[in-house]
Design an enzyme around this catalytic site. Structure first.
Site, PDB file in Angstrom:
ATOM      1  N   ARG A 157      12.516  49.447 -64.581  1.00 29.78           N
ATOM      2  CA  ARG A 157      11.247  49.811 -65.565  1.00 29.78           C
ATOM      3  C   ARG A 157      10.080  49.682 -65.682  1.00 29.78           C
ATOM      4  O   ARG A 157       9.475  50.585 -66.147  1.00 29.78           O
ATOM      5  CB  ARG A 157      11.464  48.157 -67.166  1.00 29.78           C
ATOM      6  N   ILE A 158       9.462  48.864 -64.229  1.00 36.91           N
ATOM      7  CA  ILE A 158       7.737  48.503 -64.871  1.00 36.91           C
ATOM      8  C   ILE A 158       7.791  49.620 -63.470  1.00 36.91           C
ATOM      9  O   ILE A 158       6.879  50.092 -63.689  1.00 36.91           O
ATOM     10  CB  ILE A 158       7.678  47.275 -64.177  1.00 36.91           C
ATOM     11  N   THR A 236       2.613  43.793 -57.887  1.00 33.50           N
ATOM     12  CA  THR A 236       2.348  42.418 -59.100  1.00 33.50           C
ATOM     13  C   THR A 236       4.020  42.027 -59.182  1.00 33.50           C
ATOM     14  O   THR A 236       3.859  42.010 -60.021  1.00 33.50           O
ATOM     15  CB  THR A 236       2.243  43.378 -60.045  1.00 33.50           C
ATOM     16  N   ARG A 238       7.029  39.506 -56.634  1.00 30.34           N
ATOM     17  CA  ARG A 238       7.115  39.065 -56.584  1.00 30.34           C
ATOM     18  C   ARG A 238       6.457  38.565 -55.176  1.00 30.34           C
ATOM     19  O   ARG A 238       6.527  39.526 -54.588  1.00 30.34           O
ATOM     20  CB  ARG A 238       7.931  37.751 -56.430  1.00 30.34           C
ATOM     21  N   GLU A 267       3.402  30.639 -54.251  1.00 29.23           N
ATOM     22  CA  GLU A 267       2.258  30.597 -54.989  1.00 29.23           C
ATOM     23  C   GLU A 267       2.529  28.872 -55.702  1.00 29.23           C
ATOM     24  O   GLU A 267       3.084  28.034 -55.566  1.00 29.23           O
ATOM     25  CB  GLU A 267       2.664  31.330 -56.371  1.00 29.23           C
ATOM     26  N   HIS A 285      -1.795  36.065 -60.973  1.00 32.89           N
ATOM     27  CA  HIS A 285       0.142  36.332 -61.521  1.00 32.89           C
ATOM     28  C   HIS A 285      -0.647  36.317 -63.127  1.00 32.89           C
ATOM     29  O   HIS A 285      -0.286  36.165 -64.020  1.00 32.89           O
ATOM     30  CB  HIS A 285       0.584  34.828 -61.366  1.00 32.89           C
ATOM     31  N   ILE A 286      -1.463  37.555 -63.227  1.00 32.51           N
ATOM     32  CA  ILE A 286      -2.028  37.724 -64.540  1.00 32.51           C
ATOM     33  C   ILE A 286      -0.930  39.130 -65.156  1.00 32.51           C
ATOM     34  O   ILE A 286      -1.186  40.185 -66.143  1.00 32.51           O
ATOM     35  CB  ILE A 286      -3.230  37.997 -65.313  1.00 32.51           C
ATOM     36  N   GLY A 287       0.041  39.438 -64.606  1.00 35.32           N
ATOM     37  CA  GLY A 287       0.808  40.515 -64.971  1.00 35.32           C
ATOM     38  C   GLY A 287       0.854  40.505 -66.542  1.00 35.32           C
ATOM     39  O   GLY A 287       1.430  41.706 -67.419  1.00 35.32           O
TER      40      GLY A 287
HETATM   41  C1  GLV Z   1       6.818  36.771 -64.521  1.00 36.05           C
HETATM   42  O1  GLV Z   1       5.819  37.659 -63.441  1.00 36.05           O
HETATM   43  C2  GLV Z   1       7.063  37.591 -65.353  1.00 36.05           C
HETATM   44  O2  GLV Z   1       8.341  37.595 -64.556  1.00 36.05           O
HETATM   45  O3  GLV Z   1       7.991  37.665 -66.271  1.00 36.05           O
END
Ligand code: GLV
Length: 319
Positions: A157-158, A236, A238, A267, A285-287
């Site tokens: 999806r991303i 973005t 892991r 992290e 880590h602000i995705g």
């Molecule tokens: C954040 O990193 C998520 O997986 O939603």
């Protein structure tokens, strides 16, 4: 009749909490910090449902300790923090929060691409330090995005959302994934390539695969050596998909041109050498960190718990 008890390991937005509180007795951790597994085990005692966050390590030992818990709703799309297979064996469904954070996370990937290509953060630092002495033709050159090749590792999806945004910037898209979607099923122009080709041909590689034993350290010295010298690596997804030590080496040796990272191998620790490098953009880590998105994620965890305790299959079960 006694109400079902839900334990929430760290405060989530009101939208979801309110929804949960209408149906359940909800206890939110009172601490303004992330919990240790031992604390989660203790505090979840007596609760039948749990909302966990991406930094909660829910391993076999903790799953064994969660004797009252019947479902875990993870407040994240990723669920590598939970031993979902062991939870499944123990009859505990685990749910995640897909879809609602897709665009926001893809935005952060695009932001990192723009930042590294056009040296945006570096430029901001320079201006603040009083280093801007006026425009001149050879000053502060970056690279343009038009006609560059973006290699997407993980076309879920991303990955797909990033590809669509990047097409509007003039990128050509190639991708590697476990499965090859044909162009028609993706609905936009992207070419499936082998992992080797992805490394060799991409001007930017953006990582969008989940962290699994197969993807752990997928990017090491060997992979960085195969990339173009002018290439950028964006992560973005892991942190542990990249062996951070090797990324540092690749940047220092000039095997690649730069990196944009939102996640880290250890992290919240960030490799000190990354901090010292100018051609790296580092985010905390602000995705998914947009108000609307975090609210929607809270509603998704609530919906999953409500469905489960109604006797239905939770919509976002991952195991
Ligand atoms: C954040 O990193 C998520 O997986 O939603």
């Amino acid at each position: 009749m006694e109400r079902t008890r839900i334990f929430v390991t760290r405060r989530i937005p009101e939208a979801g909490l309110t929804k949960l509180q209408k149906v359940f007795d909800v206890e939110v951790s009172p601490f303004d910090r992330n919990l240790t597994p031992a604390e989660i085990g203790e505090m979840a005692a007596g609760a039948q449902g749990m909302v966990s966050i991406a930094t909660d390590t829910i391993d076999r030992e903790l799953v064994d300790g969660l004797t009252d818990i019947k479902i875990i709703a993870n407040y994240a799309v990723g669920f590598d923090n939970i031993d979902i297979e062991y939870a499944r064996q123990k009859g505990i469904p685990v749910t995640n929060t897909p879809d609602v954070l897709t665009q926001a996370t893809a935005d952060i990937a695009m932001a990192l691409i723009l930042c590294v290509a056009r040296r945006i953060v570096e430029g901001d630092r320079l201006v603040r330090k009083g280093g801007f002495k006026g425009f001149y033709p050879m000053f502060f050159l970056g690279v343009e995005l038009e006609n560059k090749t973006l290699g997407i590792y993980g076309m879920g999806r991303i990955g797909q959302a990033v590809a669509k945004k990047a097409l509007n910037f003039g990128f050509k898209i190639i991708y590697h994934d476990k499965i090859s979607h044909d162009g028609a099923s993706l609905g936009f122009s992207a070419r499936y390539v082998s992992f080797e080709e992805l490394l060799r041909e991409s001007d930017f590689i953006s990582i969008h695969a989940p962290l699994t034993p197969e993807t752990h350290h997928r990017f090491t010295k060997e992979e960085f050596k195969k990339m173009k010298n002018g290439a950028y690596c964006i992560n973005t997804a892991r942190g542990p998909l990249i062996r951070e030590e090797d990324l540092v080496g690749a940047l220092k040796e000039g095997w690649i041109a730069g990196a944009g990272l939102d996640v880290y191998e250890f992290e919240p620790k960030v490799h000190p050498d990354l901090i010292a490098l100018d051609n790296v953009v580092l985010l905390p880590h602000i995705g998914s960190a947009a108000i609307e998105v975090r609210e929607r994620m809270s509603v998704v965890v609530a919906d999953n718990l409500i469905a489960f305790f109604r006797g239905e299959s939770p919509p976002n079960k991952v195991n």
